[in-house]
Design a protein around this motif. Structure first.
Motif, PDB file in Angstrom:
ATOM      1  N   ARG A   2      31.167  -3.896  34.488  1.00  0.00           N
ATOM      2  CA  ARG A   2      29.918  -3.714  35.246  1.00  0.00           C
ATOM      3  C   ARG A   2      29.190  -5.040  35.410  1.00  0.00           C
ATOM      4  O   ARG A   2      28.697  -5.370  36.484  1.00  0.00           O
ATOM      5  CB  ARG A   2      29.000  -2.696  34.560  1.00  0.00           C
ATOM      6  N   TRP A   3      29.122  -5.827  34.326  1.00  0.00           N
ATOM      7  CA  TRP A   3      28.447  -7.131  34.426  1.00  0.00           C
ATOM      8  C   TRP A   3      29.200  -8.049  35.375  1.00  0.00           C
ATOM      9  O   TRP A   3      28.600  -8.792  36.144  1.00  0.00           O
ATOM     10  CB  TRP A   3      28.319  -7.762  33.030  1.00  0.00           C
ATOM     11  N   HIS A   4      30.510  -7.992  35.302  1.00  0.00           N
ATOM     12  CA  HIS A   4      31.353  -8.784  36.196  1.00  0.00           C
ATOM     13  C   HIS A   4      31.047  -8.417  37.655  1.00  0.00           C
ATOM     14  O   HIS A   4      30.832  -9.296  38.500  1.00  0.00           O
ATOM     15  CB  HIS A   4      32.820  -8.506  35.856  1.00  0.00           C
ATOM     16  N   ASP A   5      30.973  -7.119  37.950  1.00  0.00           N
ATOM     17  CA  ASP A   5      30.736  -6.658  39.322  1.00  0.00           C
ATOM     18  C   ASP A   5      29.334  -7.013  39.799  1.00  0.00           C
ATOM     19  O   ASP A   5      29.100  -7.162  40.993  1.00  0.00           O
ATOM     20  CB  ASP A   5      30.934  -5.135  39.423  1.00  0.00           C
ATOM     21  N   GLN A   6      28.388  -7.129  38.863  1.00  0.00           N
ATOM     22  CA  GLN A   6      27.017  -7.489  39.254  1.00  0.00           C
ATOM     23  C   GLN A   6      26.877  -8.981  39.511  1.00  0.00           C
ATOM     24  O   GLN A   6      25.803  -9.458  39.832  1.00  0.00           O
ATOM     25  CB  GLN A   6      26.035  -7.076  38.150  1.00  0.00           C
ATOM     26  N   GLY A   7      27.970  -9.700  39.326  1.00  0.00           N
ATOM     27  CA  GLY A   7      27.938 -11.132  39.601  1.00  0.00           C
ATOM     28  C   GLY A   7      27.228 -11.948  38.532  1.00  0.00           C
ATOM     29  O   GLY A   7      26.785 -13.074  38.793  1.00  0.00           O
ATOM     30  N   LEU A   8      27.109 -11.400  37.330  1.00  0.00           N
ATOM     31  CA  LEU A   8      26.515 -12.181  36.251  1.00  0.00           C
ATOM     32  C   LEU A   8      27.475 -13.308  35.859  1.00  0.00           C
ATOM     33  O   LEU A   8      28.673 -13.220  36.099  1.00  0.00           O
ATOM     34  CB  LEU A   8      26.235 -11.285  35.049  1.00  0.00           C
ATOM     35  N   PRO A   9      26.947 -14.384  35.253  1.00  0.00           N
ATOM     36  CA  PRO A   9      27.827 -15.466  34.807  1.00  0.00           C
ATOM     37  C   PRO A   9      28.942 -14.910  33.907  1.00  0.00           C
ATOM     38  O   PRO A   9      28.694 -13.961  33.175  1.00  0.00           O
ATOM     39  CB  PRO A   9      26.896 -16.379  33.990  1.00  0.00           C
ATOM     40  N   PRO A  10      30.146 -15.479  33.972  1.00  0.00           N
ATOM     41  CA  PRO A  10      31.266 -14.930  33.216  1.00  0.00           C
ATOM     42  C   PRO A  10      31.009 -14.921  31.712  1.00  0.00           C
ATOM     43  O   PRO A  10      30.444 -15.861  31.162  1.00  0.00           O
ATOM     44  CB  PRO A  10      32.438 -15.854  33.552  1.00  0.00           C
ATOM     45  N   LEU A  11      31.403 -13.834  31.097  1.00  0.00           N
ATOM     46  CA  LEU A  11      31.157 -13.616  29.679  1.00  0.00           C
ATOM     47  C   LEU A  11      32.451 -13.200  29.011  1.00  0.00           C
ATOM     48  O   LEU A  11      33.300 -12.607  29.644  1.00  0.00           O
ATOM     49  CB  LEU A  11      30.236 -12.408  29.507  1.00  0.00           C
ATOM     50  N   THR A  12      32.560 -13.469  27.711  1.00  0.00           N
ATOM     51  CA  THR A  12      33.610 -12.810  26.952  1.00  0.00           C
ATOM     52  C   THR A  12      32.967 -11.673  26.167  1.00  0.00           C
ATOM     53  O   THR A  12      31.803 -11.757  25.774  1.00  0.00           O
ATOM     54  CB  THR A  12      34.300 -13.766  25.964  1.00  0.00           C
ATOM     55  N   MET A  13      33.739 -10.616  25.976  1.00  0.00           N
ATOM     56  CA  MET A  13      33.287  -9.467  25.192  1.00  0.00           C
ATOM     57  C   MET A  13      34.047  -9.471  23.877  1.00  0.00           C
ATOM     58  O   MET A  13      35.275  -9.399  23.871  1.00  0.00           O
ATOM     59  CB  MET A  13      33.582  -8.179  25.970  1.00  0.00           C
ATOM     60  N   ALA A  14      33.317  -9.601  22.786  1.00  0.00           N
ATOM     61  CA  ALA A  14      33.949  -9.567  21.466  1.00  0.00           C
ATOM     62  C   ALA A  14      33.788  -8.176  20.871  1.00  0.00           C
ATOM     63  O   ALA A  14      32.692  -7.615  20.887  1.00  0.00           O
ATOM     64  CB  ALA A  14      33.320 -10.612  20.549  1.00  0.00           C
ATOM     65  N   VAL A  15      34.884  -7.629  20.389  1.00  0.00           N
ATOM     66  CA  VAL A  15      34.895  -6.278  19.828  1.00  0.00           C
ATOM     67  C   VAL A  15      35.477  -6.334  18.417  1.00  0.00           C
ATOM     68  O   VAL A  15      36.508  -6.970  18.193  1.00  0.00           O
ATOM     69  CB  VAL A  15      35.725  -5.326  20.716  1.00  0.00           C
ATOM     70  N   ASN A  16      34.812  -5.694  17.469  1.00  0.00           N
ATOM     71  CA  ASN A  16      35.301  -5.637  16.083  1.00  0.00           C
ATOM     72  C   ASN A  16      36.407  -4.598  15.952  1.00  0.00           C
ATOM     73  O   ASN A  16      36.278  -3.477  16.448  1.00  0.00           O
ATOM     74  CB  ASN A  16      34.157  -5.256  15.142  1.00  0.00           C
TER      75      ASN A  16
END
Ligand code: C2E
Ligand code: CA
Ligand code: CA
Ligand code: CA
Length: 279
Positions: free
Chosen positions: A103-117
């Protein structure tokens, strides 16, 4: 504490009984927590120390129990691990986190990594590589946007098997980090063999950086070792400007902690990212 009976027979103190009664009640309630949508994810920013930008987030699960209130993962994740429920809960966490990343990617937000435990049982589950492949492909996301945080204990029992699972993740581009680094039992030779992208410096070493020379030495050693092995470092639990300055000076790449932001709902994080993006 555990009391010793006259015949050496061990019994539980009233306090331990109350604790295990709560654990039992939570185990049962946890079975319904997912279907009743009582679990949510918060996201804590991970800040790139070179640029000051938010370069990733860590997903942290929360349980809002209707009667007992908010129950933290430090209490219910071990219960879920003991009862085997961690596999379905962990799958829900992964699905929800990757969908949010999309969703964040589609909203055009700056690229992020998602860290999951990931818990050890989840890491060893034979369907995990396939689940991850499906999630990434289904959302059209590259593997390197996902980071899986593992603790050192995932490799204790069978380092060879762990190395193979890590190879499969690595082949998908997914990044692996060692959570709480320095508190477990991993040997340095293993560390070299595993496909580790990042060491997360445990917050117990960061907390007393200001006045504990040993902790300073340990943090420096971890950063130097990571650099020598081609790994990145993220410091956890950064709460003060002095801690941040020390870490930056020593070449730590990323930091996370209340100094920057607490874990927050997706909407609040989006707000923070949008603001950072406009500056
Ligand atoms: P962790 O992975 O080491 O996560 C860091 C914990 O430190 C989080 O607690 C976070 O809220 C807290 N924290 C962040 N910044 C600061 C700070 O500046 N100071 C202090 N004192 N604390 C800070 P939280 O959210 O209660 O999570 C506790 C642990 O529960 C996590 O430790 C992780 O091991 C586990 N956990 C959380 N979510 C999941 C999950 O989805 N799956 C699994 N398997 N474990 C999870
Ligand atoms: Ca973590
Ligand atoms: Ca940690
Ligand atoms: Ca921890």
């Amino acid at each position: 504490a555990k009391a010793e009976g006259r015949n050496g027979y061990r019994f539980f103190s009233p306090r331990m009984q109350a604790q295990s009664a709560r654990a039992l009640a939570l185990t049962n309630a946890l079975r319904r927590a997912l279907e009743r949508e009582q679990l949510t994810l918060l996201y804590q920013p991970q800040v790139c120390l070179n640029t000051g930008a938010i370069c990733g987030v860590e997903a942290l699960v929360r349980w809002n129990h209707p009667e007992l209130g908010a129950i933290g993962p430090a209490e219910f994740i071990p219960i879920a691990e003991n009862s085997g429920q961690i596999v379905v809960i962990g799958e829900w966490v992964l699905r929800t986190a990757v969908a949010q990343l999309k969703r964040w990617h589609d909203q055009g937000l700056p690229p992020l990594t998602m860290a999951v435990n990931l818990s050890a049982a989840q890491f060893r589950h034979p369907q995990l590589p396939e689940l991850i492949a499906q999630l990434l492909a289904g959302h059209g996301l590259p593997g390197d946007r996902l980071e899986l945080e593992l603790t050192e204990n995932v490799a204790i029992d069978d380092p060879e098997a762990a190395a193979q699972i890590m190879d499969r993740m690595h082949a998908q581009g997914v990044r692996l980090s060692v959570d709480d680094f320095g508190t477990g039992y991993s040997s340095l030779s293993q560390l070299k063999r595993f496909r580790i992208h990042r060491l997360k410096i445990d917050q117990s070493f960061v907390r007393d950086l200001g006045h504990d020379g040993n902790d300073r030495a340990i943090v420096i050693a971890i950063i130097r070792m990571a650099q020598a092995l081609g790994m990145r470092t993220t410091a956890e639990g950064v709460e003060t400007p002095a801690q941040l300055a020390f870490l930056r000076e020593q070449g730590c790449e990323e930091a996370q902690g209340y100094h920057f932001a607490k874990p927050m709902p997706a909407a609040a994080l989006q707000e923070a990212l949008g603001r950072a993006g406009r500056h």
